[in-house]
Every structure is written in C-alpha cells, then in structure tokens.
Design a protein around this motif. Sequence first.
Motif, PDB file in Angstrom:
ATOM      1  N   UNK A 130       0.652  -1.076   0.185  1.00  0.00           N
ATOM      2  CA  UNK A 130       0.073  -0.513   0.384  1.00  0.00           C
ATOM      3  C   UNK A 130       0.424   1.467   0.068  1.00  0.00           C
ATOM      4  N   UNK A 131       1.895   1.055   0.731  1.00  0.00           N
ATOM      5  CA  UNK A 131       2.459   2.653   0.717  1.00  0.00           C
ATOM      6  C   UNK A 131       3.456   2.541  -0.508  1.00  0.00           C
ATOM      7  N   UNK A 132       3.754   1.596  -1.891  1.00  0.00           N
ATOM      8  CA  UNK A 132       3.614   1.411  -2.566  1.00  0.00           C
ATOM      9  C   UNK A 132       2.682   2.213  -3.789  1.00  0.00           C
ATOM     10  N   UNK A 133       1.581   1.423  -3.722  1.00  0.00           N
ATOM     11  CA  UNK A 133       0.477   2.347  -4.554  1.00  0.00           C
ATOM     12  C   UNK A 133      -0.039   4.231  -4.131  1.00  0.00           C
ATOM     13  N   UNK A 134       0.261   4.445  -2.337  1.00  0.00           N
ATOM     14  CA  UNK A 134      -0.676   5.794  -1.741  1.00  0.00           C
ATOM     15  C   UNK A 134      -0.252   6.520  -3.156  1.00  0.00           C
ATOM     16  N   UNK A 135       1.753   6.542  -3.681  1.00  0.00           N
ATOM     17  CA  UNK A 135       1.902   7.807  -4.791  1.00  0.00           C
ATOM     18  C   UNK A 135       0.905   7.862  -5.531  1.00  0.00           C
ATOM     19  N   UNK A 136       0.700   7.116  -6.380  1.00  0.00           N
ATOM     20  CA  UNK A 136      -0.167   6.975  -7.525  1.00  0.00           C
ATOM     21  C   UNK A 136      -1.291   7.178  -7.034  1.00  0.00           C
ATOM     22  N   UNK A 137      -2.187   6.712  -6.189  1.00  0.00           N
ATOM     23  CA  UNK A 137      -3.176   7.910  -6.103  1.00  0.00           C
ATOM     24  C   UNK A 137      -2.987   9.435  -5.188  1.00  0.00           C
ATOM     25  N   UNK A 138      -2.331   9.720  -5.559  1.00  0.00           N
ATOM     26  CA  UNK A 138      -1.926  10.794  -4.942  1.00  0.00           C
ATOM     27  C   UNK A 138      -1.796  11.746  -6.610  1.00  0.00           C
ATOM     28  N   UNK A 139      -0.833  11.006  -7.470  1.00  0.00           N
ATOM     29  CA  UNK A 139      -0.924  11.315  -8.721  1.00  0.00           C
ATOM     30  C   UNK A 139      -2.269  10.758  -9.991  1.00  0.00           C
ATOM     31  N   UNK A 140      -2.953  10.028  -8.897  1.00  0.00           N
ATOM     32  CA  UNK A 140      -4.382   9.938  -9.820  1.00  0.00           C
ATOM     33  C   UNK A 140      -4.831  11.387  -9.922  1.00  0.00           C
ATOM     34  N   UNK A 141      -4.720  11.867  -8.498  1.00  0.00           N
ATOM     35  CA  UNK A 141      -5.617  13.071  -7.896  1.00  0.00           C
ATOM     36  C   UNK A 141      -5.645  14.214  -8.877  1.00  0.00           C
ATOM     37  N   UNK A 142      -3.715  14.638  -8.494  1.00  0.00           N
ATOM     38  CA  UNK A 142      -3.756  15.470  -9.535  1.00  0.00           C
ATOM     39  C   UNK A 142      -3.618  14.990 -10.907  1.00  0.00           C
ATOM     40  N   UNK A 143      -3.513  14.261 -11.763  1.00  0.00           N
ATOM     41  CA  UNK A 143      -3.911  14.670 -13.029  1.00  0.00           C
ATOM     42  C   UNK A 143      -4.868  14.533 -13.285  1.00  0.00           C
ATOM     43  N   UNK A 144      -6.214  13.912 -12.336  1.00  0.00           N
ATOM     44  CA  UNK A 144      -7.006  14.250 -13.060  1.00  0.00           C
ATOM     45  C   UNK A 144      -8.471  15.218 -12.099  1.00  0.00           C
ATOM     46  N   UNK A 145      -7.606  15.969 -11.577  1.00  0.00           N
ATOM     47  CA  UNK A 145      -8.536  17.364 -10.619  1.00  0.00           C
ATOM     48  C   UNK A 145      -9.545  18.029 -11.427  1.00  0.00           C
ATOM     49  N   UNK A 146     -10.422  18.022 -11.504  1.00  0.00           N
ATOM     50  CA  UNK A 146     -11.426  19.228 -11.493  1.00  0.00           C
ATOM     51  C   UNK A 146     -12.591  18.508 -12.756  1.00  0.00           C
ATOM     52  N   UNK A 147     -12.371  17.277 -13.165  1.00  0.00           N
ATOM     53  CA  UNK A 147     -12.974  17.114 -14.222  1.00  0.00           C
ATOM     54  C   UNK A 147     -14.430  16.319 -13.087  1.00  0.00           C
ATOM     55  N   UNK A 148     -15.783  16.790 -13.547  1.00  0.00           N
ATOM     56  CA  UNK A 148     -17.055  16.677 -13.156  1.00  0.00           C
ATOM     57  C   UNK A 148     -17.393  14.693 -13.388  1.00  0.00           C
ATOM     58  N   UNK A 149     -16.580  14.002 -14.177  1.00  0.00           N
ATOM     59  CA  UNK A 149     -16.594  12.642 -14.571  1.00  0.00           C
ATOM     60  C   UNK A 149     -14.913  12.218 -15.122  1.00  0.00           C
ATOM     61  N   UNK A 150     -14.803  11.515 -14.241  1.00  0.00           N
ATOM     62  CA  UNK A 150     -13.630  10.201 -15.323  1.00  0.00           C
ATOM     63  C   UNK A 150     -14.125   9.156 -15.128  1.00  0.00           C
ATOM     64  N   UNK A 151     -14.046   8.291 -17.249  1.00  0.00           N
ATOM     65  CA  UNK A 151     -14.711   7.009 -17.492  1.00  0.00           C
ATOM     66  C   UNK A 151     -13.347   6.778 -18.363  1.00  0.00           C
ATOM     67  N   UNK A 152     -13.828   5.552 -17.234  1.00  0.00           N
ATOM     68  CA  UNK A 152     -12.767   4.106 -17.216  1.00  0.00           C
ATOM     69  C   UNK A 152     -13.314   2.837 -18.171  1.00  0.00           C
ATOM     70  N   UNK A 153     -13.599   1.922 -18.818  1.00  0.00           N
ATOM     71  CA  UNK A 153     -13.740   0.974 -19.219  1.00  0.00           C
ATOM     72  C   UNK A 153     -12.332  -0.331 -18.941  1.00  0.00           C
ATOM     73  N   UNK A 154     -12.881  -0.048 -17.339  1.00  0.00           N
ATOM     74  CA  UNK A 154     -12.135  -1.354 -16.677  1.00  0.00           C
ATOM     75  C   UNK A 154     -13.300  -1.238 -15.900  1.00  0.00           C
ATOM     76  N   UNK A 155     -14.096  -2.194 -15.476  1.00  0.00           N
ATOM     77  CA  UNK A 155     -14.430  -2.359 -14.089  1.00  0.00           C
ATOM     78  C   UNK A 155     -13.549  -2.247 -12.398  1.00  0.00           C
ATOM     79  N   UNK A 156     -11.839  -3.730 -13.179  1.00  0.00           N
ATOM     80  CA  UNK A 156     -11.206  -3.101 -12.182  1.00  0.00           C
ATOM     81  C   UNK A 156     -10.648  -2.377 -11.469  1.00  0.00           C
TER      82      UNK A 156
END
Length: 241
Positions: free
Chosen positions: A53-79
């Motif tokens: 989880x410690x290695x996953x956290x920076x990627x979660x933080x980056x995701x939040x930065x990369x997609x900040x401000x969008x009303x919707x994020x569409x992903x073709x992956x249930x997983x």
Amino acid sequence: MPTTALFVTCVNDVAFPSTGIATVRVLERLGVAVDFPEAQTCCGQMQYNTGYPAEAKPLAEKFARDFRGYDAIVVPSGSCGAFVRDIHPRLLGSSAPPPVYELTEYLLDILETADVGAYFPHRVAYHPTCHSARLLKLGDRPARLLSRVEGLELVELPGAEECCGFGGTFSVKNPDVSAAMGADKVAHAVESGAEYLVAADNSCLMHIGGTARRSAAPVRTLHLAEVLASTKDAPYEAVAQ
C-alpha cells in the motif's frame, strides 16, 4: 454536459489501445467532449493488491492530481474503476470518492442512454467480471446496452457468475488453478454458442482469450466498448484494423 476525462488504464494503454479508442468513439458519437490527461499512469492496483500500500499511495495521489477538476472520469475497466473509487479514498484519507464511472455506468446513469447507435451482427455472451459484478455492482447495465445493439443476439453464458481465474496476481501465484478456471470459462462460452465473449475488463479477457486460442476454441473475446463502437459505417472488423 459534465467535463469528462478518459482514464484508459495501463493494461489498455499497453496491450489493448483499441478499447480506449472505442470508448472515445462511443462517447463522442453521443456528443461528449472527452479529455485525455496525458500524464496519467497506473492507478496503483497491482501494488496494493500485492501487499504494497505504501507504494500504491503515490500513484493514488498522482491520479488525484492528474484528474483534478473533472466532473466525470470514464474508465473502460470494472477492475480499475472499482479500485480507484473504493481504495483511493482509503489511501488518501478521504471520505469522498473520485467521480469515476465505469463506461456502462456513465452511459446509462449519467447520459441516460441505452441505444448508442451500435451495429454488431454476431452472437454474443456477456461475462460479468468479478470486480464489475461484486464491487461496482453493474448488474444488468451491460446486458441492457448489448440488447439495444442492432443485429446482436445476446445468449446466456452458463456459469456466468463464476470467476475466470485471472485475478491479477492470483494467476501468477496459483497458475494451475487459474488455468483450470480459465478452461472452464472457455468451455462455458463454447457451450453458449456465442461467437464472441464480451466483458468490461481486458485483463480477464486476456486470460480467457489466451486460453481459447491455445485450445483452438471457436469463440473470440472482445471488450464491451468495441462492440458499442461498431456501426454499419465502421463495423468492428474495420475498426480493429
């Protein structure tokens, strides 16, 4: 119309780029302007599920930065959609999940559209992958979309709720069990009489498709987005080239 971004996922980006292209084609056909943040990368699911989880956290933080401000994020992956929506808030200490929607959720719940103008004259069985069925609880959304595709015959998949055996690192740690489960899923697909086995996760389809090819089974695997992107003017076979 909400501001919408595509989270393509690393599996699709590396191995199945046609799924990302198909997702954009479907959304743009429905009048959605889709942004693609080019800085996006892995959501961290592989690291987290492997016990890091410690290695996953920076990627979660980056995701939040990369997609900040969008009303919707569409992903073709249930997983990946389930991971971002369910686990990212835990990693980041937030009670608010990001506005992530798996493709069928976005089409039916946000756009309120079941008929996307698709044409796919083939016999199709739908496999509800574990994350899409159990975590996202997509329910009948994929079937509702497939039932509105012109020319498509939706057939029942025996043992549909059974896992295909991929399970990410499960298939690496338990290869014999994984292979046996994959063989069962292919056998059920053949039993259904389907020409195509369709799902919302290419990771599962990669496992099932590889099993089918090695056994010369008369069924092909295809992501749901590519079925929905297919039209009379640009049928799947042409789109895939």
